[in-house]
Design an enzyme around this catalytic site. Sequence first.
Site, short mmCIF file in Angstrom:
data_model
loop_
_atom_site.label_atom_id
_atom_site.label_comp_id
_atom_site.label_asym_id
_atom_site.label_seq_id
_atom_site.Cartn_x
_atom_site.Cartn_y
_atom_site.Cartn_z
N ASP A 272 157.36 67.45 43.61
CA ASP A 272 158.45 68.37 43.96
C ASP A 272 157.94 69.76 44.33
O ASP A 272 158.20 70.28 45.40
CB ASP A 272 159.49 68.45 42.83
CG ASP A 272 158.89 68.64 41.44
OD1 ASP A 272 157.66 68.66 41.31
OD2 ASP A 272 159.66 68.80 40.48
C1 LIG Z 1 152.44 88.93 33.76
C2 LIG Z 1 152.85 87.97 34.85
C3 LIG Z 1 153.04 86.65 34.29
C4 LIG Z 1 153.68 85.67 35.27
C5 LIG Z 1 154.01 84.53 34.44
C6 LIG Z 1 154.64 83.44 35.16
C7 LIG Z 1 154.64 82.33 34.20
C8 LIG Z 1 155.42 81.23 34.71
C9 LIG Z 1 155.37 80.18 33.74
C10 LIG Z 1 156.12 79.17 33.79
C11 LIG Z 1 157.09 78.93 34.85
C12 LIG Z 1 158.26 78.28 34.24
C13 LIG Z 1 159.23 77.79 35.22
C14 LIG Z 1 158.66 76.71 36.08
C15 LIG Z 1 159.43 75.46 36.04
C16 LIG Z 1 158.56 74.40 35.51
C17 LIG Z 1 159.18 73.07 35.45
C18 LIG Z 1 158.18 72.03 35.86
O1 LIG Z 1 157.14 71.92 35.29
N1 LIG Z 1 158.51 71.26 36.83
C19 LIG Z 1 157.61 70.28 37.37
C20 LIG Z 1 158.32 68.94 37.42
O2 LIG Z 1 159.54 69.01 38.03
C21 LIG Z 1 157.24 70.74 38.74
O3 LIG Z 1 156.46 69.77 39.35
C22 LIG Z 1 156.42 71.98 38.64
C23 LIG Z 1 156.88 73.14 39.03
C24 LIG Z 1 155.92 74.29 38.87
C25 LIG Z 1 156.55 75.58 39.15
C26 LIG Z 1 155.70 76.66 38.54
C27 LIG Z 1 155.51 77.79 39.45
C28 LIG Z 1 154.95 78.94 38.71
C29 LIG Z 1 154.55 79.98 39.69
C30 LIG Z 1 154.16 81.20 38.96
C31 LIG Z 1 154.07 82.32 39.90
C32 LIG Z 1 154.09 83.59 39.17
C33 LIG Z 1 154.77 84.61 39.97
C34 LIG Z 1 155.05 85.76 39.08
C35 LIG Z 1 155.96 86.70 39.73
C36 LIG Z 1 155.93 87.99 39.04
O1 LIG Z 2 159.80 55.32 38.12
C1 LIG Z 2 160.63 56.13 38.49
C2 LIG Z 2 160.92 57.31 37.77
C3 LIG Z 2 161.90 58.17 38.22
N1 LIG Z 2 162.55 57.90 39.36
C4 LIG Z 2 163.59 58.82 39.84
O2 LIG Z 2 163.10 60.15 39.82
C5 LIG Z 2 164.14 61.04 39.49
C6 LIG Z 2 163.69 61.99 38.39
O3 LIG Z 2 163.44 61.28 37.23
P1 LIG Z 2 163.61 61.90 35.76
O4 LIG Z 2 164.93 62.48 35.65
O5 LIG Z 2 163.20 60.84 34.83
O6 LIG Z 2 162.44 62.96 35.70
P2 LIG Z 2 162.39 64.54 35.69
O7 LIG Z 2 163.68 65.21 35.59
O8 LIG Z 2 161.40 64.91 34.71
O9 LIG Z 2 161.85 64.75 37.15
C7 LIG Z 2 161.38 65.96 37.62
O10 LIG Z 2 160.03 66.13 37.27
C8 LIG Z 2 159.09 65.32 37.89
C9 LIG Z 2 159.19 65.42 39.37
O11 LIG Z 2 158.29 64.56 39.96
C10 LIG Z 2 160.58 65.12 39.81
O12 LIG Z 2 160.71 65.30 41.19
C11 LIG Z 2 161.53 66.02 39.14
O13 LIG Z 2 162.82 65.71 39.53
C12 LIG Z 2 165.35 60.20 39.13
O14 LIG Z 2 166.23 60.16 40.21
C13 LIG Z 2 164.78 58.83 38.89
O15 LIG Z 2 165.69 57.79 39.16
C14 LIG Z 2 162.27 56.77 40.11
O16 LIG Z 2 162.88 56.54 41.15
N2 LIG Z 2 161.31 55.91 39.65
#
Ligand SMILES: CCCCCCCC/C=C\CCCCCCCC(=O)N[C@@H](CO)[C@H](O)/C=C/CCCCCCCCCCCCC
Ligand SMILES: O=c1ccn([C@@H]2O[C@H](COP(=O)(O)OP(=O)(O)O[C@H]3OC[C@@H](O)[C@H](O)[C@H]3O)[C@@H](O)[C@H]2O)c(=O)[nH]1
Length: 646
Positions: A272
């Site tokens: 994502d």
């Molecule tokens: C003193 C400065 C410190 C900056 C700190 C920033 C710390 C950010 C830490 C965490 C971010 C939390 C929110 C992100 C959502 C994460 C959810 C997640 O893991 N989702 C995954 C699955 O769906 C997804 O693949 C990953 C998403 C990763 C997004 C993280 C992007 C972080 C970018 C940080 C950039 C910092 C910019 C700071 C601006 C001042």
């Molecule tokens: O084996 C799988 C697992 C998941 N999925 C689909 O993927 C979507 C997300 O699944 P879940 O809700 O379990 O997972 P999350 O909410 O943690 O996903 C999130 O984090 C991981 C990223 O890769 C996803 O894109 C994001 O949506 C659902 O629509 C689910 O049906 C599949 O199609 N196959």
Amino acid sequence: MERLHNYLGPSFAVAAEGLSSSFSSQPLDSVWERHSKLQLFCMILSIVLWVFCFTAAITAITISRTRYAGHKRSLSSRMTKDEAPGVSIIRPLRGIDSNMYENLASSFRQDYPLFEIIFSVAQPNDPAIAVVKDLIKKYPKVDARIIIGEKNVGINPKINNMIQSYETAKYDIVWVCDSNVYVDPGCMGRSVDKMMKPGVGLVHHLPFGVRPQTLGSELELMFLDTVHAKMYLFINWTGLASCVVGKSNLYRRSDLNKVGGLAAFGKYMAEDNLVATAIFNMGYKHEMTSDLAYQSLGSMTPSDYFLRRARWTRIRKYTVTAATVVEPFIEMIGCGLVASYGFNLLWNIHMLNFLAFHVVFWFLVDWTMYQALSGEKMDNLRGFLMAWCLRELAALPLYTYAVVGSTVDWRDQTFLLLRDGTVKALTSTPSTKATKTIVPGSPSSTPPSPTTAAFWANTMVPQSTQDSLRKFFRRPAVISVVRSTLAVIHFLVDILIKSQRNGNEDEDGELSDGNISEENVRSNVPEKEEILKLQKVPLKQRVSSSNIKNKKYAFDYDGDDSSATESELVLRRSSRLKTSGRSKFQKHATFESEDDEGRILMRHDRSAEEDELSKAVEPYLSDSLSRRGRTRRVDISNTSQFLSVP
Ligand SMILES: CCCCCCCC/C=C\CCCCCCCC(=O)N[C@@H](CO)[C@H](O)/C=C/CCCCCCCCCCCCC
Ligand SMILES: O=c1ccn([C@@H]2O[C@H](COP(=O)(O)OP(=O)(O)O[C@H]3OC[C@@H](O)[C@H](O)[C@H]3O)[C@@H](O)[C@H]2O)c(=O)[nH]1
């Protein structure tokens, strides 16, 4: 001072002198003199961090209060079919999710002239197919189809599942929307409006947890709706980096195809944010609308919560390493400890005094944040406080556990994350009904359970350490300490809830009206029709004695029982009933919404310790928080009827 004395009189001058001496450069000078350069560096860093966290939080609250305060009707939804850009909604499905029927139905109800819906299902025996077929029948005018079967373009199961839908989509704009997400009917129009703005390459919606039914989902809700929402909104507001979660994203295939299309991301787990980063790096902006991606949390156990959070942290570890390093310091405890040191050096404030102020302030910020996003005043302060405390206390242990391991569980499959952000399958599930099988070469023929076994096996802890830890936790003394702790928690929670219930006679009276017996449930095996009916029961509907019987099945299908056969489900149901007492059953069954009812279902078998903790805390916590199931955003009351309860 002399002039002040003349103008204001002696008493004012004395006060001014006192003030000026307490904020004069003198104490600050001595701070610079008294401490080493390293101490000063740490002091400044910790104070900057604290100021950053609260700036981010206050910015996020402001955004929540403005952007999420109301919806505007979009321009593009008023266009004709010839004018409006078409949108292909892709819904990847695997098994039955909480509130699935309504989540998927929300795609059919989009107020937009030109769109199609493609449901992607990997396995032909997936129970989600029945739900989709029913919806397609119900909305014959909507252009919708199912694609069954996956294409292996990598390891990511979500991509393998939806790649054919992506490749055969009719329109350039695709909207990938997860199966557990509900969106407002105006969402597509508003999102297309944003997409049509020059320089915009991706539109996403803030995930917002709703419908918690168990302790695990209360914790997940607390994470999503407070700390996650704050950082997500703030980072996206700065626009400095790509920060996108794939619950609900729109982008153009023509853009993504320039970097190899969706298939090119199949080798990654964090597809994502990587897709979003690729679009960002092409020079396109990301935009958000006033819509939330309502994520139905259903019946997660505490270990489901733990493992999901660990998966997210682990996949971030190799993709956004710097942010992952900073993460513990943006949590309440980490930030508070660090900042208390800084303020102690700067102003000599006692660390405990600072911490007390910090905790209260942080809590108020999170509480305000939650209310701003949900659009309602939340009256259940105690329930919120309990879930908040539990999540905050668990945050740092969870982070530590997550960063030391490299395997992740995702919907019954286990993957190994590699340093380059790619992933390797450790176990695979060929069918949603079948049990897991180990890929050749794996050491054991029994796949690890996603609860206790995986908890240990997933970490990089050496075998000898694992053995000694296990031995340690089997010692009678340790067991009795754990038991006593649980008893104390139980006792405290009990007192809190009872004090909260005082005067709540209505609710208590309602609880005792329930009339559900174990036999009732056992003797009724739900047919496919019933499953569909249950998925359709709106939150609004009050449980009457006539539909109590049906509601019971909703408990079972409201979670992820996707890997179970019909007979397994019956067995699971009856064993759940055996373990849950009649009174508990009655209590939950007589609430007015599905939210409040389905918490009997557990997705995985629980370990004994988890059961202890959950039994102690969960009924009270979920019960007390369940009133939040009745809250709604004021503005969606007309359209999002299934999220609202009168
Ligand atoms: C003193 C400065 C410190 C900056 C700190 C920033 C710390 C950010 C830490 C965490 C971010 C939390 C929110 C992100 C959502 C994460 C959810 C997640 O893991 N989702 C995954 C699955 O769906 C997804 O693949 C990953 C998403 C990763 C997004 C993280 C992007 C972080 C970018 C940080 C950039 C910092 C910019 C700071 C601006 C001042
Ligand atoms: O084996 C799988 C697992 C998941 N999925 C689909 O993927 C979507 C997300 O699944 P879940 O809700 O379990 O997972 P999350 O909410 O943690 O996903 C999130 O984090 C991981 C990223 O890769 C996803 O894109 C994001 O949506 C659902 O629509 C689910 O049906 C599949 O199609 N196959």
